[in-house]
Each structure stands twice: as structure tokens, then as C-alpha cells.
Design a protein around this motif. Structure first.
Motif, PDB file in Angstrom:
ATOM      1  N   PHE A   6       0.829  -1.209   0.000  1.00 16.21           N
ATOM      2  CA  PHE A   6       0.000   0.000   0.000  1.00 16.21           C
ATOM      3  C   PHE A   6       0.859   1.253   0.000  1.00 16.21           C
ATOM      4  O   PHE A   6       0.535   2.233  -0.656  1.00 16.21           O
ATOM      5  CB  PHE A   6      -0.919  -0.004   1.228  1.00 16.21           C
ATOM      6  N   PHE A   7       1.963   1.223   0.687  1.00 13.32           N
ATOM      7  CA  PHE A   7       2.758   2.430   0.912  1.00 13.32           C
ATOM      8  C   PHE A   7       3.917   2.584  -0.078  1.00 13.32           C
ATOM      9  O   PHE A   7       4.778   3.435   0.096  1.00 13.32           O
ATOM     10  CB  PHE A   7       3.273   2.436   2.354  1.00 13.32           C
ATOM     11  N   THR A   8       3.937   1.778  -1.142  1.00 11.93           N
ATOM     12  CA  THR A   8       5.005   1.913  -2.137  1.00 11.93           C
ATOM     13  C   THR A   8       4.706   3.025  -3.137  1.00 11.93           C
ATOM     14  O   THR A   8       5.602   3.486  -3.823  1.00 11.93           O
ATOM     15  CB  THR A   8       5.249   0.589  -2.895  1.00 11.93           C
ATOM     16  N   THR A   9       3.459   3.429  -3.220  1.00  8.05           N
ATOM     17  CA  THR A   9       3.088   4.570  -4.065  1.00  8.05           C
ATOM     18  C   THR A   9       2.645   5.716  -3.159  1.00  8.05           C
ATOM     19  O   THR A   9       2.121   5.482  -2.070  1.00  8.05           O
ATOM     20  CB  THR A   9       1.933   4.206  -5.030  1.00  8.05           C
ATOM     21  N   PRO A  10       2.840   6.964  -3.606  1.00  7.61           N
ATOM     22  CA  PRO A  10       2.490   8.120  -2.759  1.00  7.61           C
ATOM     23  C   PRO A  10       1.003   8.136  -2.389  1.00  7.61           C
ATOM     24  O   PRO A  10       0.138   7.850  -3.215  1.00  7.61           O
ATOM     25  CB  PRO A  10       2.848   9.322  -3.638  1.00  7.61           C
ATOM     26  N   GLN A  23       1.947  14.188  -0.074  1.00  5.67           N
ATOM     27  CA  GLN A  23       1.764  12.755  -0.129  1.00  5.67           C
ATOM     28  C   GLN A  23       2.972  12.115   0.549  1.00  5.67           C
ATOM     29  O   GLN A  23       4.043  12.717   0.632  1.00  5.67           O
ATOM     30  CB  GLN A  23       1.641  12.255  -1.575  1.00  5.67           C
ATOM     31  N   TYR A  24       2.769  10.883   1.016  1.00  4.31           N
ATOM     32  CA  TYR A  24       3.837  10.169   1.700  1.00  4.31           C
ATOM     33  C   TYR A  24       3.940   8.779   1.107  1.00  4.31           C
ATOM     34  O   TYR A  24       2.961   8.204   0.650  1.00  4.31           O
ATOM     35  CB  TYR A  24       3.507  10.045   3.195  1.00  4.31           C
ATOM     36  N   LYS A  25       5.154   8.268   1.127  1.00  3.40           N
ATOM     37  CA  LYS A  25       5.372   6.885   0.698  1.00  3.40           C
ATOM     38  C   LYS A  25       6.591   6.350   1.429  1.00  3.40           C
ATOM     39  O   LYS A  25       7.414   7.114   1.938  1.00  3.40           O
ATOM     40  CB  LYS A  25       5.519   6.748  -0.815  1.00  3.40           C
ATOM     41  N   SER A  26       6.696   5.032   1.481  1.00  7.65           N
ATOM     42  CA  SER A  26       7.847   4.438   2.159  1.00  7.65           C
ATOM     43  C   SER A  26       9.104   4.767   1.377  1.00  7.65           C
ATOM     44  O   SER A  26       9.091   4.907   0.153  1.00  7.65           O
ATOM     45  CB  SER A  26       7.663   2.932   2.323  1.00  7.65           C
ATOM     46  N   ARG A  86       9.497  10.545   8.787  1.00  7.65           N
ATOM     47  CA  ARG A  86      10.326  11.185   7.757  1.00  7.65           C
ATOM     48  C   ARG A  86      11.664  11.605   8.358  1.00  7.65           C
ATOM     49  O   ARG A  86      12.720  11.391   7.776  1.00  7.65           O
ATOM     50  CB  ARG A  86       9.612  12.400   7.167  1.00  7.65           C
ATOM     51  N   LYS A  87      11.611  12.160   9.567  1.00  4.09           N
ATOM     52  CA  LYS A  87      12.841  12.579  10.250  1.00  4.09           C
ATOM     53  C   LYS A  87      13.742  11.392  10.565  1.00  4.09           C
ATOM     54  O   LYS A  87      14.960  11.546  10.636  1.00  4.09           O
ATOM     55  CB  LYS A  87      12.495  13.335  11.535  1.00  4.09           C
ATOM     56  N   GLN A  88      13.142  10.222  10.723  1.00  2.99           N
ATOM     57  CA  GLN A  88      13.920   9.011  10.967  1.00  2.99           C
ATOM     58  C   GLN A  88      14.446   8.386   9.669  1.00  2.99           C
ATOM     59  O   GLN A  88      15.141   7.373   9.690  1.00  2.99           O
ATOM     60  CB  GLN A  88      13.062   7.970  11.703  1.00  2.99           C
TER      61      GLN A  88
END
Length: 177
Positions: A120-124, A172-175, A155-157
Motif C-alpha cells: 500500500f505504501f510503495t506509491t504516494p 503525499q507520503y510513501k515508504s 520522515r525525520k527518521q
């Protein structure tokens, strides 16, 4: 009468505790935050590797809103998730624990442990999409603001990429690849 081995008893107690914790949809980290019982200790008890003391049993029973003996009723059904959640909320209020901080402990763990590793998190994704995914997949209800804050920490990590979009102040966020 069958002789019950000590290890068997520890494993049965650990399975019962884990089942109750999972039904309540709380993490070991959240229990640590609310009760002071460390996450590694809870993990060892749940795996049957460690004996639990009576004082910890009392604290855990109070946390889940149960009587101590209910933690030992291995053949009984796990209490209803909604009731467990209400009991935990009452525990938090009685002990002046900030529910938003308690929930954030669970959100970060959920994102880090379950969502980042998923396809699920591989795309933004927008936070609203992530919110829907968390609710549908894990029955976890968080605000988009809380999700954004947790993702910013990730993100900071260096675990998440934050991507600007053509919509003002929308990301948007993604792994991380």
C-alpha cells in the motif's frame, strides 16, 4: 488430574494476555506508556518466557478494566473489543493520562510496523487515503493531523518520503526506497 508444567502455564497466560491486548487494539508500547510496565517485559510475558508478578497482574487487569482472575480464564472468551476500549479510556482518565499521546504511541507503531512494509505504501498517498486504509484494515481511527504528525516523525527518521503536490499545503507520503 493432569500435571500442568510451569512453562505451559506461562505460555497459556501469555497467549491470554496477548489476545486481550490485540482485541483492545493496543500495542505493548502503549501499555508501557500507560502503566509503566516495560515493553520488553510485556513481550517476554506474552511469549511465555517470563513469569509475571502479582503487582503487574493487578495493573494490567486495571488497565483492561478486568478482574485479576479474568486474566487466568484461559478457556473463556476474550472480552468484547468495544468494552475493552471503553475500559482503557476510563483507566487513562482516572490516571490523568493524555489520550492523544496514548493514541500516538499506537499510531507510530502501526505505521512503522504494519503500513511501511506493505505494498500500500510503495506509491504516494495522501493522509486521507492513509486514514481510510488504517480504518478499513486495522479498525484504527486517527485524525489526518495525527497521521501527518506521525509521518513527519517517520520522515525525520529516514523511513518515509514527503512529496509536495500541486495542492497548496497538501503532501503525499510513501515508504522510502
Amino acid at each position: 488430574m493432569r500435571k500442568i508444567e510451569r512453562k505451559e502455564s506461562l505460555v497459556r497466560f501469555g497467549k491470554r494476555l496477548k489476545g486481550i491486548r490485540e482485541a483492545a487494539n493496543v500495542t505493548q508500547e502503549q501499555i508501557h506508556y500507560a502503566t509503566g510496565i516495560t515493553q520488553p517485559y510485556i513481550s517476554a510475558v506474552e511469549s511465555g518466557a517470563l513469569t509475571i508478578g502479582l503487582s503487574h497482574i493487578a495493573v494490567l487487569a486495571e488497565f483492561f478494566g478486568l478482574e485479576e482472575y479474568e486474566l487466568f480464564q484461559y478457556k473463556s472468551q476474550i472480552p468484547e473489543p468495544d468494552q475493552l476500549k471503553k475500559n482503557i479510556t476510563s483507566f487513562l482518565k482516572r490516571n490523568d493520562i493524555d489520550p492523544s499521546t496514548f493514541l500516538k504511541k499506537g499510531l507510530t507503531h502501526l505505521l512503522k510496523g504494519k503500513v511501511l512494509s506493505s505494498k500500500f505504501f510503495t506509491t504516494p498517498k495522501y493522509t486521507s487515503e492513509i486514514r481510510s486504509f488504517l480504518y478499513e484494515r486495522f479498525d484504527a481511527n486517527f485524525t489526518t493531523t495525527a497521521i501527518s504528525q506521525a509521518l513527519e516523525n517517520l520522515r525525520k527518521q529516514g523511513l518515509v518520503d514527503k512529496i509536495a503536490t500541486d495542492k497548496k499545503s497538501k503532501f503525499q507520503y510513501k515508504s522510502k526506497e
